[in-house]
Design a protein around this motif. Structure first.
Motif, mmCIF file in Angstrom:
data_model
loop_
_atom_site.group_PDB
_atom_site.id
_atom_site.type_symbol
_atom_site.label_atom_id
_atom_site.label_comp_id
_atom_site.label_asym_id
_atom_site.label_seq_id
_atom_site.Cartn_x
_atom_site.Cartn_y
_atom_site.Cartn_z
ATOM 1 N N GLU A 311 0.819 -1.202 0.000
ATOM 2 C CA GLU A 311 0.000 0.000 0.000
ATOM 3 C C GLU A 311 0.859 1.261 0.000
ATOM 4 O O GLU A 311 0.354 2.367 -0.147
ATOM 5 C CB GLU A 311 -0.916 -0.005 1.228
ATOM 6 C CG GLU A 311 -1.923 -1.163 1.199
ATOM 7 C CD GLU A 311 -2.791 -1.170 2.439
ATOM 8 O OE1 GLU A 311 -2.554 -0.329 3.331
ATOM 9 O OE2 GLU A 311 -3.703 -2.007 2.522
ATOM 10 N N LYS A 312 2.176 1.089 0.167
ATOM 11 C CA LYS A 312 3.047 2.257 0.204
ATOM 12 C C LYS A 312 3.311 2.758 -1.197
ATOM 13 O O LYS A 312 3.286 2.007 -2.159
ATOM 14 C CB LYS A 312 4.369 1.901 0.888
ATOM 15 C CG LYS A 312 4.253 1.767 2.398
ATOM 16 C CD LYS A 312 5.634 1.780 3.027
ATOM 17 C CE LYS A 312 5.526 1.819 4.548
ATOM 18 N NZ LYS A 312 6.858 1.956 5.165
ATOM 19 N N LYS A 313 3.601 4.043 -1.299
ATOM 20 C CA LYS A 313 3.958 4.605 -2.587
ATOM 21 C C LYS A 313 5.384 4.190 -2.942
ATOM 22 O O LYS A 313 6.275 4.216 -2.104
ATOM 23 C CB LYS A 313 3.840 6.133 -2.538
ATOM 24 C CG LYS A 313 2.400 6.632 -2.386
ATOM 25 C CD LYS A 313 2.357 8.140 -2.413
ATOM 26 C CE LYS A 313 0.912 8.635 -2.301
ATOM 27 N NZ LYS A 313 0.842 10.116 -2.319
ATOM 28 N N LYS A 314 5.578 3.859 -4.208
ATOM 29 C CA LYS A 314 6.901 3.444 -4.662
ATOM 30 C C LYS A 314 7.693 4.646 -5.160
ATOM 31 O O LYS A 314 7.130 5.700 -5.460
ATOM 32 C CB LYS A 314 6.767 2.398 -5.764
ATOM 33 C CG LYS A 314 6.167 1.085 -5.273
ATOM 34 C CD LYS A 314 6.138 0.049 -6.385
ATOM 35 C CE LYS A 314 5.595 -1.277 -5.870
ATOM 36 N NZ LYS A 314 5.562 -2.315 -6.931
ATOM 37 N N ALA A 315 8.989 4.469 -5.216
ATOM 38 C CA ALA A 315 9.864 5.555 -5.656
ATOM 39 C C ALA A 315 11.060 4.958 -6.379
ATOM 40 O O ALA A 315 11.293 3.748 -6.338
ATOM 41 C CB ALA A 315 10.324 6.377 -4.455
ATOM 42 N N VAL A 316 11.801 5.822 -7.053
ATOM 43 C CA VAL A 316 13.045 5.408 -7.687
ATOM 44 C C VAL A 316 14.177 5.569 -6.678
ATOM 45 O O VAL A 316 14.324 6.632 -6.073
ATOM 46 C CB VAL A 316 13.327 6.249 -8.947
ATOM 47 C CG1 VAL A 316 14.681 5.865 -9.552
ATOM 48 C CG2 VAL A 316 12.217 6.056 -9.976
ATOM 49 N N PHE A 317 14.955 4.525 -6.457
ATOM 50 C CA PHE A 317 16.046 4.600 -5.484
ATOM 51 C C PHE A 317 17.227 3.774 -5.964
ATOM 52 O O PHE A 317 17.116 2.947 -6.876
ATOM 53 C CB PHE A 317 15.583 4.126 -4.099
ATOM 54 C CG PHE A 317 15.149 2.689 -4.053
ATOM 55 C CD1 PHE A 317 16.046 1.682 -3.708
ATOM 56 C CD2 PHE A 317 13.841 2.336 -4.358
ATOM 57 C CE1 PHE A 317 15.644 0.365 -3.661
ATOM 58 C CE2 PHE A 317 13.434 1.013 -4.310
ATOM 59 C CZ PHE A 317 14.335 0.033 -3.964
ATOM 60 N N HIS A 352 19.658 2.431 -10.371
ATOM 61 C CA HIS A 352 18.372 2.772 -9.770
ATOM 62 C C HIS A 352 17.292 1.779 -10.189
ATOM 63 O O HIS A 352 17.271 1.328 -11.328
ATOM 64 C CB HIS A 352 17.947 4.190 -10.169
ATOM 65 C CG HIS A 352 18.820 5.257 -9.579
ATOM 66 N ND1 HIS A 352 19.976 5.687 -10.189
ATOM 67 C CD2 HIS A 352 18.707 5.969 -8.423
ATOM 68 C CE1 HIS A 352 20.538 6.632 -9.443
ATOM 69 N NE2 HIS A 352 19.783 6.822 -8.368
ATOM 70 N N ILE A 353 16.416 1.477 -9.262
ATOM 71 C CA ILE A 353 15.237 0.666 -9.557
ATOM 72 C C ILE A 353 14.009 1.385 -9.025
ATOM 73 O O ILE A 353 14.119 2.310 -8.205
ATOM 74 C CB ILE A 353 15.321 -0.759 -8.950
ATOM 75 C CG1 ILE A 353 15.305 -0.697 -7.413
ATOM 76 C CG2 ILE A 353 16.547 -1.486 -9.457
ATOM 77 C CD1 ILE A 353 15.221 -2.078 -6.764
ATOM 78 N N PHE A 354 12.852 0.962 -9.495
ATOM 79 C CA PHE A 354 11.594 1.567 -9.065
ATOM 80 C C PHE A 354 10.883 0.586 -8.145
ATOM 81 O O PHE A 354 10.624 -0.562 -8.517
ATOM 82 C CB PHE A 354 10.711 1.866 -10.273
ATOM 83 C CG PHE A 354 9.387 2.481 -9.906
ATOM 84 C CD1 PHE A 354 9.307 3.787 -9.469
ATOM 85 C CD2 PHE A 354 8.217 1.733 -9.995
ATOM 86 C CE1 PHE A 354 8.082 4.353 -9.122
ATOM 87 C CE2 PHE A 354 6.987 2.293 -9.654
ATOM 88 C CZ PHE A 354 6.931 3.609 -9.212
ATOM 89 N N GLY A 355 10.592 1.027 -6.910
ATOM 90 C CA GLY A 355 9.931 0.123 -5.980
ATOM 91 C C GLY A 355 9.796 0.711 -4.601
ATOM 92 O O GLY A 355 9.880 1.924 -4.401
ATOM 93 N N ASP A 356 9.606 -0.160 -3.638
ATOM 94 C CA ASP A 356 9.415 0.218 -2.243
ATOM 95 C C ASP A 356 10.706 -0.062 -1.485
ATOM 96 O O ASP A 356 11.040 -1.220 -1.224
ATOM 97 C CB ASP A 356 8.253 -0.588 -1.656
ATOM 98 C CG ASP A 356 7.905 -0.165 -0.235
ATOM 99 O OD1 ASP A 356 8.766 0.443 0.425
ATOM 100 O OD2 ASP A 356 6.797 -0.475 0.219
ATOM 101 N N PRO A 357 11.469 0.951 -1.136
ATOM 102 C CA PRO A 357 12.745 0.706 -0.456
ATOM 103 C C PRO A 357 12.592 0.007 0.888
ATOM 104 O O PRO A 357 13.458 -0.768 1.288
ATOM 105 C CB PRO A 357 13.338 2.122 -0.291
ATOM 106 C CG PRO A 357 12.208 3.064 -0.498
ATOM 107 C CD PRO A 357 11.235 2.377 -1.393
ATOM 108 N N ASP A 358 11.487 0.261 1.607
ATOM 109 C CA ASP A 358 11.287 -0.414 2.889
ATOM 110 C C ASP A 358 11.116 -1.919 2.712
ATOM 111 O O ASP A 358 11.661 -2.724 3.478
ATOM 112 C CB ASP A 358 10.058 0.172 3.602
ATOM 113 C CG ASP A 358 10.315 1.584 4.115
ATOM 114 O OD1 ASP A 358 11.505 1.918 4.321
ATOM 115 O OD2 ASP A 358 9.347 2.334 4.287
#
Length: 476
Positions: A311-317, A352-358
């Protein structure tokens, strides 16, 4: 050797053309021999002379050639346009060769229009170019021919295969097969065809699934063994079954979550009240109860993760930064346990990948924790990040006790654990999270050698925003 065989052998330089329909004729037009391509195109049963299979105009042309041949002592060659008369009219170019020593005429046909029945060359090309492994086997179980993919399937040459028993090939694919070749061929004769799926261990890292179908051709008395590689299909079925089990776990977890959490909340409240008036001995017992309650909540949380999307928003990290941060977290524990940790990277650009770092932190924590727990003093954990074809490849290798092949095949199944007291939900969580990020995960392990996990992720698209640059820490 009979006169017939001697004649055919003498004319072999003309009859060896296995693609063009041909006849051997007496000078008077009687049919002496028809080759296999001619048999495939036309049925001349009951017809004894060429005059019975060509029209009147073509017959005049033929008669002129045969009359010249009957008085000639030299080889004659001539090309005619003729029309064959069977169920339909078939125009053809006819090449005639008169051999005076044999008193025979070779007639070779080139059709002006494609016949309804494919030529032998069509079948030959289909056999040679098929992506399936095809073997032609005789009544004695001997291999008579194979197509071009033999080296792909069993890594043997045509010379090694032709002439040997089909049983040798089957034993290479399935060493435990105890069915005799005779029994197999008899079964195929009775049933028409026999199918099976064999597991072929090409190497320690490569398991293949071959779908083998055997047919029997009564006309030629030849058995056709067809092997197709169904490895991808079998793996997809395993993944589908695994997805089904994860779905079942999710449904169960969601249905009982409310029922479990209510009594857990009540228990936690009463333990807090008991602490107020408890003695020192009682407090120790209450602490054990609280630890077990926390463990129950952890297991429930892991089950719920399997049942619902993030349910968390994903980001590029940056995966490189996240890996480095997680290694720094586990390093003190590794030093205390006498385990060496080596981190390396081979990268040409920002990983970098796109996803949920947590979620990714939890994935790495689970894998690192499992690796450390599998090793003793002197062990080594190697973490390597590289890239290939637009993907990031993260390998986590330990020198622990390793796993059996059965354990490796079950390692991502819910509730399967080789550790005492393990929940068996850590690696299913890892698998689900990696797949949610569009990645893949593979495992290779050997007893007393160690285990290697390989995670592959698609790189974030060029031009995407990078809220976390390579110098930022991702650890919260």
């Amino acid at each position: 050797m009979s006169d017939f065989d001697s004649t055919l052998k003498s004319l072999s330089f003309l009859l060896d053309d296995s693609f063009r329909p041909s006849l051997v004729l007496h000078v008077n037009g009687d049919i002496y021999y028809e080759n296999e391509p001619f048999k495939m195109h036309f049925d001349i049963t009951g017809k004894r002379n060429i005059s019975e299979i060509i029209d009147s105009t073509s017959l005049c042309e033929w008669t002129g050639f045969s009359e010249r041949a009957s008085t000639s002592e030299q080889i004659l060659m001539e090309k005619l346009s003729v029309t064959l008369c069977f169920d339909e009219i078939v125009p053809s170019e006819l090449q005639l060769f008169y051999i005076p020593d044999m008193k025979k005429i070779i007639a070779k046909f080139d059709f002006q229009e494609p016949c309804k029945i494919p030529s032998l060359k069509t079948y030959f090309n289909a056999f040679r170019q098929s992506s399936d492994f095809l073997l032609l086997v005789d009544q004695d179980g001997k291999i008579r021919d194979v197509n071009e993919v033999h080296s792909v399937f069993i890594n043997q040459t045509r010379k090694e295969l032709v002439g040997q028993s089909i049983g040798n090939v089957l034993s290479i694919i399935d060493p435990e097969n105890d069915e005799s070749v005779h029994d197999l061929l008899e079964k195929v004769k009775v049933q028409g065809f026999v199918e099976s799926i064999k597991t072929y261990q090409r190497s320690a890292e490569d398991t293949r699934y071959y779908h083998i179908t055997t047919y029997y051709d009564k006309e030629t008395n030849i058995f056709i063994f067809q092997m197709s590689d169904s490895t991808e299909k079998e793996n997809l079925q395993v993944q589908l079954a695994h997805s089904g089990s994860l779905s079942a776990v999710g449904q169960i977890a969601a249905s009982i979550a409310h029922e479990i959490r209510n009594p857990i909340t009540t228990l936690k409240g009463f333990t807090q009240l008991l602490k107020v008036s408890a003695t020192d001995d009682s407090i120790r017992y209450i602490s054990v109860i609280e630890d077990e309650i926390e463990r129950m909540e952890t297991i429930l949380g892991e089950m719920l993760v399997l049942s619902k999307p993030s349910e968390k928003k994903k980001a590029v990290f940056s995966l490189e930064v996240l890996v480095g941060d997680m290694v720094s977290i586990l390093l003190p524990k590794a030093v205390m346990d006498g385990i060496e940790v080596a981190q390396s990277a081979e990268l040409s650009s920002n990983p970098h990948i796109f996803g949920d770092p947590d979620k990714m932190k939890q994935v790495l924590l689970n894998l690192f924790k499992n690796a450390l727990e599998s090793m003793q003093v002197g062990g080594k954990l190697a973490v390597h990040l590289s890239e290939s074809d637009g993907k990031l490849i993260l390998s986590i290798t330990d020198t622990g006790k390793g796993m059996t092949r059965h354990q490796v095949s079950q390692v991502f199944m819910p509730f399967f654990s080789s550790k005492p007291g393990g929940t068996g939900l850590g690696l299913p969580f890892v698998l689900k999270t990696v797949e949610d990020h569009g990645g893949t995960i593979a495992v290779d392990s050997q007893i007393d050698v160690g285990t290697k996990f390989i995670l592959t992720f698609p790189k974030a698209k060029e031009g995407a925003s990078y809220p976390l640059n390579s110098k930022q820490s991702i650890v919260s």
